[in-house]
Design a protein around this motif. Sequence first.
Motif, short mmCIF file in Angstrom:
data_model
loop_
_atom_site.label_atom_id
_atom_site.label_comp_id
_atom_site.label_asym_id
_atom_site.label_seq_id
_atom_site.Cartn_x
_atom_site.Cartn_y
_atom_site.Cartn_z
N VAL A 78 0.90 -1.13 -0.05
CA VAL A 78 -0.03 -0.05 -0.04
C VAL A 78 0.86 1.27 0.01
O VAL A 78 0.62 2.27 -0.72
CB VAL A 78 -0.98 0.15 1.31
CG1 VAL A 78 -1.78 1.39 1.21
CG2 VAL A 78 -1.82 -1.11 1.04
N PHE A 79 1.96 1.24 0.84
CA PHE A 79 2.85 2.23 0.84
C PHE A 79 3.52 2.34 -0.61
O PHE A 79 3.67 3.55 -1.09
CB PHE A 79 3.82 2.41 2.03
CG PHE A 79 4.69 3.53 2.32
CD1 PHE A 79 4.22 4.63 2.78
CD2 PHE A 79 6.20 3.18 2.07
CE1 PHE A 79 4.81 5.84 3.03
CE2 PHE A 79 6.75 4.68 2.11
CZ PHE A 79 6.22 5.74 2.74
N ILE A 80 4.07 1.24 -0.89
CA ILE A 80 5.15 1.38 -2.23
C ILE A 80 4.16 1.90 -3.21
O ILE A 80 4.40 2.82 -4.13
CB ILE A 80 5.68 0.04 -2.46
CG1 ILE A 80 6.49 -0.50 -1.31
CG2 ILE A 80 6.25 -0.17 -4.00
CD1 ILE A 80 6.83 -1.99 -1.50
N GLY A 81 2.85 1.35 -3.41
CA GLY A 81 2.00 1.64 -4.33
C GLY A 81 1.61 3.28 -4.24
O GLY A 81 1.50 3.76 -5.39
N GLY A 82 1.38 3.59 -2.94
CA GLY A 82 1.20 5.01 -2.75
C GLY A 82 2.47 5.89 -3.30
O GLY A 82 2.33 7.05 -3.81
N TYR B 161 -4.43 5.92 5.45
CA TYR B 161 -3.35 6.84 6.03
C TYR B 161 -1.99 6.41 5.41
O TYR B 161 -1.32 7.15 4.97
CB TYR B 161 -3.37 6.63 7.69
CG TYR B 161 -4.64 7.18 8.23
CD1 TYR B 161 -5.18 8.51 8.17
CD2 TYR B 161 -5.42 6.13 8.64
CE1 TYR B 161 -6.20 8.96 8.82
CE2 TYR B 161 -6.87 6.60 9.43
CZ TYR B 161 -7.10 7.88 9.44
OH TYR B 161 -8.31 8.32 10.00
N ILE B 162 -1.81 5.07 5.41
CA ILE B 162 -0.45 4.45 4.73
C ILE B 162 -0.33 5.03 3.36
O ILE B 162 0.63 5.53 2.98
CB ILE B 162 -0.56 2.99 4.80
CG1 ILE B 162 -0.60 2.61 6.37
CG2 ILE B 162 0.65 2.42 4.22
CD1 ILE B 162 -0.48 0.87 6.60
N PHE B 163 -1.47 4.86 2.77
CA PHE B 163 -1.68 5.22 1.27
C PHE B 163 -1.39 6.66 1.01
O PHE B 163 -0.56 7.14 0.26
CB PHE B 163 -3.01 4.77 0.68
CG PHE B 163 -3.03 5.15 -0.81
CD1 PHE B 163 -2.63 4.50 -1.94
CD2 PHE B 163 -3.60 6.37 -1.09
CE1 PHE B 163 -2.55 4.79 -3.10
CE2 PHE B 163 -3.81 6.88 -2.34
CZ PHE B 163 -2.98 5.94 -3.47
N ALA B 164 -2.05 7.46 1.73
CA ALA B 164 -1.87 8.92 1.58
C ALA B 164 -0.42 9.50 2.13
O ALA B 164 -0.07 10.12 1.40
CB ALA B 164 -2.57 9.74 2.71
N ALA B 165 0.05 8.85 3.06
CA ALA B 165 1.49 9.07 3.57
C ALA B 165 2.36 8.80 2.09
O ALA B 165 3.23 9.66 2.01
CB ALA B 165 1.82 8.46 4.57
N GLY B 166 2.31 7.61 1.66
CA GLY B 166 3.13 7.31 0.52
C GLY B 166 2.91 8.10 -0.71
O GLY B 166 3.83 9.05 -1.23
N ALA B 167 1.64 8.55 -1.09
CA ALA B 167 1.50 9.32 -2.09
C ALA B 167 2.04 10.68 -2.18
O ALA B 167 2.59 11.22 -3.00
CB ALA B 167 -0.11 9.44 -2.34
#
Lengths: 195, 182
Positions: A78-82, B161-167
């Motif tokens: 999820v983080f890498i994809g983000g 939240y994990i996704f938003a942080a990465g994006a």
Amino acid sequence: MTSIILAIIIGAAFGATLDRVGATNPSLIGRMLNVTNLHLMKTILLAIGTGSILMFGGQMLGLVDVGHMSVKAAYIGVFIGGLLLGTGWAMSGYCPGTGVCAAASGRKDALFFIAGGLFGAAAYMVTYPAWKASGMLEDLAGGKVTIGTVPGAPYDGLTAMSGDVIGIVLGALLVVIAFALPMSLRTGGHAVPAE
Amino acid sequence: MALNWKYGGVLLGLVFFLAVALVKPIGVSTQFVILDGILWNAINPDVVTATDDGFTSTNAYLAKSGGKYAESVAEPWNYSFVFVLAMMAGAALSVFARGGLSREERSIPELWRNTVGDGTAKRYAVAFIGGFIVLYGARLAGGCTSGHMMSGMMQTALSGYIFAAGAFAAAIPVAIFMYKEA
């Protein structure tokens, strides 16, 4: 049939709203991301906060069906994809939803974005087994979890606190951040807020 | 011009609320996979096949989670696919109602023209590559700005939240590097 009618109504409302708030305009996305004009960031934070307060408030009052919630799993991917999505979002000024809306609005570059997106999604479909084997799709912290424990929802909470109350509190926090965030963090040619 | 953020934010929040109150949270990026599957299956009808209790696919990704993507490929006139088509119609009508976009803007967005230049080939190439990375990333993450960031954070989902942080961790430096307006 009812679900198709709802898809048309809610989908059209979403597309029209994305246009009106400026999210389908790559220039406004670019100025949000290079932090010279945070107008759109304030819009997004206020929207998430408003949605959260209404949803959890509605669930507490029994007006909104908790069964409609759909929480996605947390995992390293999820983080890498983000990170990947963020990179492409900044480069193109589009994300999947705003890209299709922009193409429908007559933006030619958005057609190239969609074409690239179809190839990117296909590339993932083909490389999915490698990601699966890497272990990076394995659940983190319980996978499909919310911050509090939402009564009646099939998802675990990271904490035992009431998920509804936490949802309203976090929603209110996002609203406060939306108001507190300055219009710009850096100077640029177009730091003037939109009307 | 864009709606003032106070009105725009409440309006957008109402749409997200309406979606979850009436049906389910909004998401978009899965439909790129479904359209790919439809196109792929049109070229090679063996990709998606019916089973005793649903659908499956020779592609592991379409076959995952009990073949729910395979089913959507086989029967695309469902809520999520129609939703994306309706989004496009809604956005197009909204743009038309406010007078449409200028020819320059339809060709290259203003910020790009101001900072990178007015060559269409470069803009279209970067939009294509950007689209590739966005959708690859969205499928790896299991959702995009709509499904993970907005719908996910609205529901207090950890994944949102994990996704938003990465994006944002990637998008902000890239945008600061690329777009330098005088």
